[in-house]
Every structure is written in C-alpha cells, then in structure tokens.
Enzyme design. Sequence first.
Site, PDB file in Angstrom:
ATOM      1  N   ASN A 391       0.836  -1.200   0.000  1.00 58.21           N
ATOM      2  CA  ASN A 391       0.000   0.000   0.000  1.00 58.21           C
ATOM      3  C   ASN A 391       0.865   1.242   0.000  1.00 58.21           C
ATOM      4  O   ASN A 391       1.836   1.330   0.741  1.00 58.21           O
ATOM      5  CB  ASN A 391      -0.886   0.010   1.236  1.00 58.21           C
ATOM      6  CG  ASN A 391      -1.619  -1.293   1.425  1.00 58.21           C
ATOM      7  OD1 ASN A 391      -2.253  -1.781   0.503  1.00 58.21           O
ATOM      8  ND2 ASN A 391      -1.477  -1.885   2.590  1.00 58.21           N
ATOM      9  N   HIS A 423      11.301  -5.715  -2.380  1.00 60.19           N
ATOM     10  CA  HIS A 423      10.157  -5.940  -3.276  1.00 60.19           C
ATOM     11  C   HIS A 423       9.064  -4.879  -3.044  1.00 60.19           C
ATOM     12  O   HIS A 423       8.606  -4.225  -3.984  1.00 60.19           O
ATOM     13  CB  HIS A 423       9.615  -7.349  -2.988  1.00 60.19           C
ATOM     14  CG  HIS A 423       8.435  -7.760  -3.804  1.00 60.19           C
ATOM     15  ND1 HIS A 423       8.511  -8.712  -4.798  1.00 60.19           N
ATOM     16  CD2 HIS A 423       7.144  -7.365  -3.788  1.00 60.19           C
ATOM     17  CE1 HIS A 423       7.328  -8.878  -5.338  1.00 60.19           C
ATOM     18  NE2 HIS A 423       6.474  -8.067  -4.749  1.00 60.19           N
ATOM     19  N   GLU A 424       8.685  -4.703  -1.797  1.00 64.51           N
ATOM     20  CA  GLU A 424       7.574  -3.779  -1.508  1.00 64.51           C
ATOM     21  C   GLU A 424       7.952  -2.331  -1.806  1.00 64.51           C
ATOM     22  O   GLU A 424       7.128  -1.553  -2.264  1.00 64.51           O
ATOM     23  CB  GLU A 424       7.124  -3.910  -0.051  1.00 64.51           C
ATOM     24  CG  GLU A 424       6.675  -5.315   0.352  1.00 64.51           C
ATOM     25  CD  GLU A 424       5.660  -5.931  -0.579  1.00 64.51           C
ATOM     26  OE1 GLU A 424       4.785  -5.211  -1.088  1.00 64.51           O
ATOM     27  OE2 GLU A 424       5.751  -7.160  -0.826  1.00 64.51           O
ATOM     28  N   HIS A 427       7.581  -1.587  -5.408  1.00 67.57           N
ATOM     29  CA  HIS A 427       6.172  -1.395  -5.792  1.00 67.57           C
ATOM     30  C   HIS A 427       5.695   0.046  -5.612  1.00 67.57           C
ATOM     31  O   HIS A 427       4.709   0.440  -6.214  1.00 67.57           O
ATOM     32  CB  HIS A 427       5.274  -2.284  -4.936  1.00 67.57           C
ATOM     33  CG  HIS A 427       5.078  -3.671  -5.474  1.00 67.57           C
ATOM     34  ND1 HIS A 427       4.825  -3.920  -6.799  1.00 67.57           N
ATOM     35  CD2 HIS A 427       5.062  -4.879  -4.855  1.00 67.57           C
ATOM     36  CE1 HIS A 427       4.674  -5.233  -6.963  1.00 67.57           C
ATOM     37  NE2 HIS A 427       4.813  -5.833  -5.816  1.00 67.57           N
TER      38      HIS A 427
END
Length: 1007
Positions: A391, A423-424, A427
């Site tokens: 998020n 990874h996050e 994003h």
Amino acid sequence: MALEDRRAKRLSLTAVAAEEENSLRNGRGLSDQWADGVAVRSRTTERHIAVHKRLVLGFAVSIVTLIAVTAVAVLLGVRFEECAGESASRAPNASSARANQSRDAHSSQRDEEAAQPWRQLRLPASLRPRHYDLRLAVYMDNFTFSGEVNIEFECVNATRFVVLHADGLRVDRAAVYSDSKKPGVLRVHRQFQYPANQVLVVALSRELKPLRTYKMNITFEAQIENELLGFFRSSYVMQGERRYLAVTQFSPIHARKAFPCFDEPVFKATFKVSLKHESAYLSLSNMPVEMSVLDEDEWVTDHFSRTPRMSTYYLAWAVCNFTYKESFTRSGVLIRLYARPDAIGRGYGDYALNITKRLLQFYEDYFKVKYSLPKLDLLAVPKHPYAAMENWGLSVFVEQKILLDPKVSSFSYLMELTMVVVHEICHQWFGDLVTPVWWEDVWLKEGFAHFFEYMGTDFLFPKWNMEKQRFLTDVLHEVMLLDGLASSHPISQQVYQATDIDRVFDWIAYKKGAALIRMLANVMGQPVFQRGLNDYLRTHMYGNAARDDLWNKFSEAMQKEGKYINIKEVMNGWTLQMGYPVVTIIRNDSLDHSVIISQEHFLYHPDARNRDPGLLNTSFQWQIPLTVSVGNYTHISPESIIWLSNKTELHKMSLMEEGTWLLGNINQTGYFRVNYDLHNWRLLLEQLMKNPEIISVGNRAGLIDDAFNLARAGYIPQNIPLEMICYLTQEREFLPWHAASRSLYQLDKLLDRSEEYSIFSDYVLKQVASMYHRLGWPTSPSNGSIMQAAYQTEELQREVIMLACSFGNKHCHNQAMALISDWISSNKNRIPPNVRDIVYCTGVSLMDEDVWEFIWMKFHSTTAISEKKVLLEALTCSGNTFLLNRLLNLSLSSDLVPEQDVIDVIIHVGRNPRGRPLAWRYFREKWDILNSRYGEALFMNAKLINGVTEFLNTESELNELKEFIEENEGEGVSALVRAVEIVEANVRWHRLFRQQFFQWLRKSPDS
Ligand SMILES: [Zn+2]
C-alpha cells in the site's frame, strides 16, 4: 504484493457460478428490491396467460363488432389519408423532433435497462470516479465500523445507473447529487445490491449527462472481520493481555468490503480519509495526519491529507496501539516502522528501517522519479494473508518478513526478509505510481518487483551477487520446473471476473515475469533498459499502463541507440505463449564450422500435450536471443548473439575446431534450456573436471540444472547429470552447489522409497564428502553481525552440511546430535543460527522422544519469530509416526500453531520420508477443512497440494490422486491438474529411465 507462497490458489469459478444461479432461482442472498425485480417477471407471464384466455372468449363477440367497425372505418378512411398526407408534406417541427428525441431516449433507457449493466463482469465505463471523501468510525470493542463516503464522479456516457462495488456492506442510503450550477438531489428510482457481482446499483429516474460531474453520498456499516481480507482484525499478547488491531488488505478486490467504490485498478481517484477511534489507539493511512480532533468522550478523529491519484486496492488504514521508530531519507521522506511495543523496544525493527531508508534513495536514483508521498510507514502485523502488501505510503508486512533479532536469525531468514522489503519498496513505483491497466498484466508489477528484489539487494549488499547468481537457482530454475508442464499457462492470461484474479497471482507471474525482464535487460543492455524504464514511469505516473506501453518505451529507447528491435513482437512470443523452449545445438559434420540450431517446446511429460487439443495443434515458436561461446581447456571466446526465430536454422561458428566445445545461454540470462550433441556434452564434462573456472559460475549452475532436467524429461541419457556432479569436489562457489543440491533433492523425492536408494545416496555422499571435510562446521554462534559474514563461505558450508546430513553422512549426524545434547545439558543454545534448522531436524529424527519434547517446549517458550518457525519445522522430522500424527492434529485443531504455519507443518511432514503417507492421508481426510480455511484467501492450497503430492510416483498412488480429485470435484482446480501431471511424469520416469539410471550407478567407478 509479496506472497508467502506465490503459487496459484484454487479456482473457485464453478462455485461462484453456482451461487449466482441459486440466488437467481430463489432470491436468496439478494436485497429485497432486487428480489422484487425477479418476481415481476413471473407475474407478467401469468398476466399474459389470463389476457389470452379472455381474448379467446371474447373472440365471437368481436367478430360481430368487427363488421360494424369496418363499415365505419371505410367511411373515416378518407379523412385519415388526408391527415397523413398533410403531416408528411410538412417539415418536422420542433415539438415532433423533441418527441422523437424523447422516444430515442426512452428506447435507449430501455436498452440499457435490458442490458442490466450490473450483470456485466466488469463495471460499466460510463462513470469515472475523481475523488472520494471517506469518513469512518471504528469500534474496536465490538469489531464493527460505520462509514460515510462522498464520491465525486464524472459521467462519460449517458446512463441512468450508477453501478459500483460493495461487498458484504450494509448500505443504508445512497443519494446522487448534480454538481451543476443548481445542485440538487436526483430522484432514485430504486437501489439494490447484486451480490453475484459484488455491486451496488442506484437506478435513477433520469439520465446522467456526459461531461458533467456528480456527487454521491452513501452511508454504510460492516464487521471488522476475522478473515484476513478487506478491513480485518488480528491480535497479539503482551504482558499476558490480548491486544487487538485492525488493518486493511484490499488487493486485489477487497476494498469493496470496506467501502462502496469503483474497485478496478483503472478507476484511479484521489482519496481523503478520516478515521474516528478511541484515543487508546492510533490510526494510520496512506497519507500523514493533517489534523486530529479530540472529542470529549475520549474519541479521536484523525483527518489524513489527500492522496495523489491512485487505485482503490492501494488504499489502506490501520487502527492499533503500536509504537514506532523513525528515520528520514536524504530527500526528506519520513519513514516509520510500526510494530508491537515489545518488538520495537528490543530493536527488532531497526534493520528493516535502516534498509528502507537506503532503498528509497536507490530507487529514486535508479528510476529518476522521486518517491511521491511525504512519508512511508511500514507496519508489522502478527497475521496477514501475504508476506507483505505494498500500500502506497503504508506498506503492511507479516512480522516474520520484517522483524529481525540479529542474534538468533539465520542468514536465509535475513535474506528473505531483505528481499521482501526490497520488493515492496519497488512497488511504490511499479504498482502504486504506475499501475497495470487490468489484472491480466499483474506480472508487469510483480515481475518487476521480483526482478528488483535482486537488483536492490545487490545495491544493499554487493557481495551477495544476487542478480548474477542467486537469481538463477531461486527464480529461473524454480519457475522452469513449473513452466515445463503442459498444465502451465501464459504469463499474460485473460482475466474476466473476480475469481480469475487470484489465479494470476502465481509463481508464473512473479518468477517468469522476473526471468523475462532479466532476459530483456540483458539483450538491451542495462543503461538502455534503465532509460526505457525511466521514460515509461514518467509517461504513465499516476496513471495506468499495459504491457504494450512498456514494450513501446523499450523499442524507443533501443531506437535512440540506433538499434531496431521490435520488442513487442519478440516479447509477445514469450508472454502470450506458455512454457519455454529447449534449444538444441548440434555440430554439422558435413559442413565445417557450422551448427544446426533448433527449438522445441520443453515438456517433462510430453504425452500430457496430447490430452489438450489446444496444445496438440499449436506449434510453439519463440524469437530466442541465444548467446554462444566456444572454448577449450584454457580459453573461452567472447559471447556472440544469434537470434533464433525458426524451428531449425543453420549457423556458421568461427573459432570452432576439433576439441573445442560450444556453450549456449551465456550466464543463463535467457529463459530457455540448452541441449547439445553427446560429443559436446562429453567435452563440457571434461572441461568441468579439468578446469571448471573457464566456464562462468552462472553457467556451471546452468549446466547442472539443464542436465538434470533434460535427463528427467528424457532428452539426454541419465548418466550425464550424474557424471557432471563428480566435478563438485573441486567447486568452491556456492551457486553450482546450490543448483546441484536442488536437483538432487528432486531426485531424492523420486527415489527414497525404492529398494536401490542406497546406491544413489552413497553416490551423492561420495561427491560431497571431500568438500564437507574441507569446510567443516561453523564455530560458535556468529558474533551478531550476520550482515558482515562472508556470504559465499557461510552459505556454501551450510549447503554442504545439509547435503551431508540429508544423505546420511555419519560424521554430520554425530556432530548434530552432539550439539543438541550440549544444548539440553547446558540449557545454552550454542548452535550457530545458520545451521540450526539442519541440527534440530537431524537431532529430532535420530534421537529419542525426549528431544522432540525438548524442541516442542522451546517452540512454546521462544520469543524470536525466526527461531519459532525453525523449531516448529524441526518437529516434523521425527521418525515416530505417533508424534507426527499428534503434531498434525494439534496444528489444525488448536491455536498452538499460527494459522499461516499450519500448511508448512503438513508439507514438512510430507518431506519426511516416514511422514509422507501420513501427510498424504491427512490432507485427503481434512481437505474440506483445509480448503475452506485456506482455499479462498491465502493462495496456500497450491503450495499444500504440491507439497503432499509431488513425491507420489507409483501407478497406485496416481490412481489414489485421481480418485481423490473425482470424489472432491477437483477437476477444475489448477493445482490438482498440475499435481496429476507431475505424478504422471514421476511414474513415467520410473517406467522409462529408472533402470538406466541405476544401471549406470552400479557400474560407475565412483559408486
Ligand atoms: Zn508484489
């Protein structure tokens, strides 16, 4: 999103279709208004019948009347004709034009009503949301929330229906306002929910007009659920007291469970959230708090600032009583890590906070686009359906993937955690800032984030050499196992409805996506690749993009370099076709310096192709960037590239002489396997034995993986991989060992119940022995600085110890038992964290029950998250079936084992040769419970199904599997279809190749 297990979950398509049919049949599950709508149809039919009867009765009377009427009509006919002539000759006046228009409008309204837009699987494109004002009150005492949302939207095409998503919400009232100069409420004709498509429909009496904006106000309430989707709750125990928190998980389609919204990625809008909660809690959302208002009654309302344009599934909020640590990036972004107060107090969040700060900087530099928000919160929650969720500004992680106790964590725990964080953070650009248009291209964001796990980790720890090395075994080799099945699927696949969406989040999207991106990056060259990405992100920021948008940017970037490659054309072959090719290079004896290169679809079980008519008639073909080198004992030529686009091609190879070998797919940058003629295989084997370092580390690992898998599928004789691993005695690098051990464990699963197993295990031990003795065991626990540890040596040592202990090296067993005994007698754990899993497992499997009880006790008492998991998995290593059954039952029926770990317990019992029959039986007996618990949300079914079936390898086990599928209507479950193919391939290998395999081993001088 990082998945705990990234494999596809059960396809529940059939279940939903049936549900829809049921609700239509008896109106169950539908709102009253809609149930009325259904009933109208039957009443209409009755009325038609009644009318028809009356018509028949009245027919006779009518005949008489008709005669009289006809006489009158003949007289009047003259007058009618006169009138008609008059109006036809007149130009249409304004009033008749209006009448026509309104007739058109009515008929288009009727058309629209007849089309029933709420029955479409996608939302109609007539309306586009612009902004949401969302106010929520969160009641943690009874786990409910109430909300009010004001949505500003634009009308694109005239429509009478506002259709948006709402799932499981009690919607009180929806009002639509015109946003023109004269604002006013529009009359609502009816309002209903259509649960089959999870939509709320507001039918207005009058049409909304194109190019105008409107506002909509909806009030609603719902539960804060226990299931891990939408707005859900979870808990933890601190100082003997259970504390609760509530957090959201909206990806991919669960925002609709928390508020009515246009819940498709393309409907980007801005959001302003406000959360009212008891003052004992704090609240978080994507943006910082703009203003907090304290009420008299100890309630607080936090007003968050407005987000940039974003997709609904990236919205997030949380209510908890966590504490935090914070840090600032150079560019002034505030990063906070929120977790349980005790974890923050012990400094478990420090590592993740520290790398996040460095990573934001790395990505800002690499993408040349600033991080978009003023802050980024990382939230560590005890329970989450995935490893983490990206998020925007509020990324949520399960504790095991973000909290770290450096004193007891192994290197692999640290590495996995690091990669999830990398990874996050990736994003925040690939996903949050530029979002795929639709879920069929989910690999665009997941493939990139997975690829950047390796790039970003290399930035943090250059010595780990992730992209050039670890990527091969952990991504490329891993996904080629899966994508070599006829039951695989293309990476871009059609997604029609909600239930298809979960299907696309699988290893293929993550790992094949990453492997294709890496192949492309290598073909383009890093600087050009990076420029293409910068352009792509800048062009599509705050918007959506599809794969063609990316291909176009890459083609443009290449053109600027004077290189004309149609990236779209090349990549379509890789993304729209499933599977991958095996490229075969054969020396052409009749023509000097030339080779015949051919491509075909690689399959482990070629017969499986015949079952699928779609596959049987498809001729798979790829445009393959094949890099090749030639070499001899002392020298290897620089690589050259051959674009292979036909089935078979003849190519000239300079420098090729008698005694030189050919090597394809240099550094394994390509997503394919390479096969050679036997003479060339022989030359490569000799090279590895005499001077392996001439061939790169990546290619040594690649040769091992290709050889084992080509043999397994029957492309080459079984002895080639077995001969190849003889060279490992001289191999000092981790990666080839890792590739070999992965392949050996695969074979082990296939063989460990066969009579001749010891011939195989002895052979493996012989190859391992000298390296095992050379490297020895790690001494004492590392000094708390695992980051500094020499990654190569420690990981290699661990890999070799694992092989030695797994295949039965006596010294290894004794060493492990001595370490356990020391722990029990001294009550001090002096076992180095890096080998704890091996030691615990070996101890439990070889020593008596007391050790099991000891580990069980430690599992309960430890507070370190990483240690808990290692202890739990060790319990599955016991040879005592009574204990294994006890563990299986305890894990499912009590809350002793965390819910997300239950599946791992079953799978690990299945990995234990003594536990296999138990795990397989337990799985079948508890299928209903497991399926209802994990089938929907956790993507875990595929992992579980694979874990308990992959070792089945006899005809009778295959039949058991097929019977199970039949009894449980599992024909549509993709993981079960895949399981059948894997077991069939196992059975086939035994039938065709086992004899050849053992024949060679028996004759081998090495065994
Ligand atoms: Zn992801």
